[in-house]
Design an enzyme around this catalytic site. Structure first.
Site, mmCIF file in Angstrom:
data_model
loop_
_atom_site.group_PDB
_atom_site.id
_atom_site.type_symbol
_atom_site.label_atom_id
_atom_site.label_comp_id
_atom_site.label_asym_id
_atom_site.label_seq_id
_atom_site.Cartn_x
_atom_site.Cartn_y
_atom_site.Cartn_z
ATOM 1 N N GLU A 1 8.070 -7.472 2.574
ATOM 2 C CA GLU A 1 7.488 -6.248 3.123
ATOM 3 C C GLU A 1 6.189 -6.624 3.813
ATOM 4 O O GLU A 1 5.285 -7.199 3.200
ATOM 5 C CB GLU A 1 7.217 -5.226 2.009
ATOM 6 C CG GLU A 1 8.488 -4.559 1.507
ATOM 7 C CD GLU A 1 8.250 -3.441 0.491
ATOM 8 O OE1 GLU A 1 9.231 -2.807 0.096
ATOM 9 O OE2 GLU A 1 7.089 -3.230 0.088
ATOM 10 N N ASP B 1 -2.936 4.035 -0.338
ATOM 11 C CA ASP B 1 -3.276 2.708 -0.837
ATOM 12 C C ASP B 1 -4.600 2.690 -1.573
ATOM 13 O O ASP B 1 -5.542 3.391 -1.217
ATOM 14 C CB ASP B 1 -3.321 1.713 0.326
ATOM 15 C CG ASP B 1 -1.920 1.384 0.814
ATOM 16 O OD1 ASP B 1 -1.147 0.828 0.020
ATOM 17 O OD2 ASP B 1 -1.603 1.703 1.973
#
Ligand SMILES: Cc1ncc(COP(=O)(O)O)c(C=O)c1O
Lengths: 404, 267
Positions: B49, B60
């Protein structure tokens, strides 16, 4: 039915205002937003809920707020009559409290013991801390580190109210970063936390419910205009950061085709310099941030740009999705006022009317100053005086070279 | 067959759990990314990824936020990321690459151009963190046209009816977010994860991969008992953060951590 009746039926079931709005969030939040939407839709038409909201607005906020004829200022400008919708007189000093009262009721119904908020100028943070104090909820407020610096008074006010202010050091250290951090908190604590968003942005259903809670401003202004002026005003003017005070004023007039509406964004150093916070006036590209699609200031790589404004409350690269649609369909005109013109309007209203406006609201005044002289004395402008300027005294003093 | 499906089919035959590392493209500088990708494959990665840096990575935690900031200091753009994947493909035509990021940079480039260039460079799947299936009307057909698989997230808060929608739209694998929170958060409860994966198995035959909170061999092995794949991001990215000025050292640490996890999974 008028040309713009369709606009009153938005958003659609998925929270879209034409191509704008929506619910662009990571999966963890989807459920919380669905729940909030369900709760809100079930309460929106519930007479008991409305009665409780109205009672709080009357007895706690002090509504209705007056519509004040600024006769002396109107005379000096030598054109249209200027009327000020006095949201500055609300408890806590701005329109923001209308929305926080409403969302706090939702938090209470949802049984959440903790609320969080993002804030720029600190007005929404103060309004959130205030309702949290009143309802006995724990309150954490995210605020960009730069705004913590320039809005010290409001930071201390929040402390006094028992809220915890968390300075955000990431990114541009302003409102958008505070919102990122609040969203991160909410993802983590979604079980026991209600996120009180302070403007008509964010994922669906926030733009809708923040609009609805602030629409009391426009409903009153419409009624007061009919009573005090004897007809609807010719023009409405409001400043636009995320756009909640503007939508609150405009929304109940949307089908009054003869009423012109103007939203005033933060021109900073001037839209042509790139140092501004005026995505609509600058025709920024379409983009997605904080859960909705809107006009968004971003660079060619799609990275969100830093914004510039004398006023922390307008220092935001996007704008509520409903404004984006209203621009496209031509219902509202969007212009920008530069920092220097804003300061001038701030000083002028203070001197001539004895009313010290918030720097945000002074953007709307700055445009009224330009527009009024082009109109006739039998024409009327209603300006949303969204907040009072006490919180900005240190900012203005600093510009004046005064230290305390 | 798409590389992702191929890889999961092989893993299934072998009875092994997929190991899926995440790094942010361009972190700490663009010239290191392809080297890191090869190193991750050598250490046992099954799928990579690759994060597309964004100025406002709302989902995040601090570790990946900082990685985005480091990459953006070098003005890393999507076009650079496609170049990185093309370069990676010169030596590795088998390991699937999934791009992960936020919608705005993709929209700004133009969704059609994005899909065309991503596919052209050798990308196999895309996970758009802030695009749930309800908002994918425009994107999904483009990805289909270019044979890019749409990877979606499922969270502990996802209701059963939403899960059904997501499973209907998802391709490649489902990314189960193991906890409420942002990337890089600490704790993970395996029995809790199992409880949530159970109903998903009834809805889909897609491989179920678990991310968020996996940081070493032990946590990987624990999750592997209930999942088809484990995803590790922040733990790797912090190795890069610790060694920004020493890319060889960063490479060694990435390999060491990933090998540890590989061994724990295969033990
Ligand atoms: C007094 C005042 N007016 C306006 C704004 C801008 O917000 P909005 O555009 O949502 O009304 C703020 C925000 O802090 C404010 O404090």
């Amino acid at each position: 039915m008028t040309k713009f009746s369709d606009l009153t039926r938005l958003p659609d079931a998925r929270g879209h205002f034409g191509p704008y709005g929506g619910r662009f969030v990571s999966e963890t939040l989807s459920f919380a937003l669905e729940e909030l939407e369900k709760t809100y839709l079930s309460l929106r038409d519930d007479p008991d809920f409305q009665a409780e909201f109205d009672r709080d607005l009357a007895q706690y906020v002090g509504r209705p707020s007056p519509l004040y004829h600024a006769e002396r200022w109107s005379r000096q400008l030598g054109g249209a009559q200027i009327w000020l919708k006095r949201e500055d007189l609300n408890h806590t000093g701005a329109h923001k409290v209308n929305n926080t009262i409403g969302q706090a009721l939702l938090a209470k119904k949802g049984g959440k013991p903790r609320v969080i908020a993002e804030t720029g100028a600190g007005q929404h943070g103060v309004a959130s801390a205030t309702v949290a104090a009143r309802l006995g909820l724990k309150c954490d407020v995210y605020m960009g580190a730069e705004d913590v610096e320039r809005q010290k008074l409001n930071v201390y006010r929040m402390h006094l109210l028992g809220a915890n202010v968390i300075p955000v050091e990431s990114g541009s250290r302003t409102l958008k970063d505070a919102m990122n951090e609040a969203l991160r908190d909410w993802v983590t604590n979604v079980d026991d936390t209600f996120y009180i968003i302070g403007t008509v942005a964010g994922p669906h259903p926030y733009p809708m419910l923040v609009r609805d809670f602030n629409a009391v401003v426009g409903r009153e202004a419409r009624r007061q205009s009919l009573e005090q002026i004897g007809r609807l005003p010719d023009t409405l003017i409001a400043c636009v950061g995320g756009g909640s005070n503007a939508l609150g004023l405009f929304y109940p007039f949307v089908e009054d085709d003869e009423v012109r509406m103007i939203g005033v964004e933060a021109g900073g150093d001037g839209v042509e310099t790139g140092r501004h916070a005026a995505p609509l006036s600058a025709n920024a590209p379409r983009g997605v941030l904080h859960g909705n699609r809107t006009y968004l200031m971003s660079d060619e790589g799609g990275q969100v740009l830093e914004t510039h404004s004398i006023s922390a409350g307008l220092d935001y690269p996007g704008v509520g999705p409903e404004h984006a649609l209203w621009k496209d369909v031509g219902r509202v005109e969007y212009v920008a006022a530069n920092d220097s013109a804003v300061l001038e309007a701030f000083r002028e209203l203070t001197h001539i009317e004895g009313i010290m406006p918030a720097l945000e609201s002074a953007h709307a005044l700055a445009h009224a100053k330009v527009l009024a002289p082009t109109m006739r004395p039998d024409q009327h402008i209603v300006v949303n005086l969204s907040g009072r300027g006490d919180k900005d005294i240190l900012t203005v003093a600093k510009i004046d070279g005064v230290e305390f | 067959m798409n590389r992702i499906d191929q890889r999961f089919a092989t893993l299934k035959e072998q009875g092994r759990t997929a190991l899926i590392p995440y790094i942010t493209a361009g972190d700490p500088a663009p010239e290191h990314t392809v080297g890191f990708m090869h190193a991750l494959v050598e250490a046992g990665a099954d799928v990579i990824e690759l994060g597309m840096p964004f100025s406002d990575p709302m989902a995040d935690g601090p570790v990946i936020q900082k990685a985005c900031e480091r990459a953006l200091k070098h003005h890393v753009r999507l076009s650079h990321i496609f170049d990185m994947v093309s370069e990676f493909r010169r030596r590795d035509s088998e390991t699937p690459v999934v791009l992960m990021g936020y919608l705005n940079p993709m929209e700004r480039m133009g969704l059609h151009d994005f899909a065309e260039q991503a596919a052209g460079s050798g990308v196999d799947g895309v996970l758009v963190v802030d695009m749930p299936p309800e908002e994918a009307d425009e994107v999904a057909p483009l990805f289909k046209e270019y044979h890019l698989q749409s990877i979606f997230l499922v969270a502990p808060t996802t209701s059963e009816s939403r899960a059904a929608t997501i499973c209907a739209h998802g391709e490649g694998y489902l990314y189960y977010v193991s906890l409420k929170g942002v990337t890089g958060a600490a704790t993970l409860d395996v029995s809790e994860v199992d409880r949530h994966l159970e109903p998903l198995r009834r809805l889909t035959s897609l491989p179920l991969c678990v991310g968020f909170g996996i940081r070493d061999g032990d946590t990987a092995a624990a999750v592997a008992q209930v999942a088809d794949g484990v995803i590790v991001g922040s733990a790797l990215v912090s190795r890069i953060a610790d060694n920004c000025e020493r890319p060889e050292r960063a490479t060694e640490e990435l390999k060491a951590l990933l090998s540890e996890m590989r061994h724990a999974l295969d033990a």
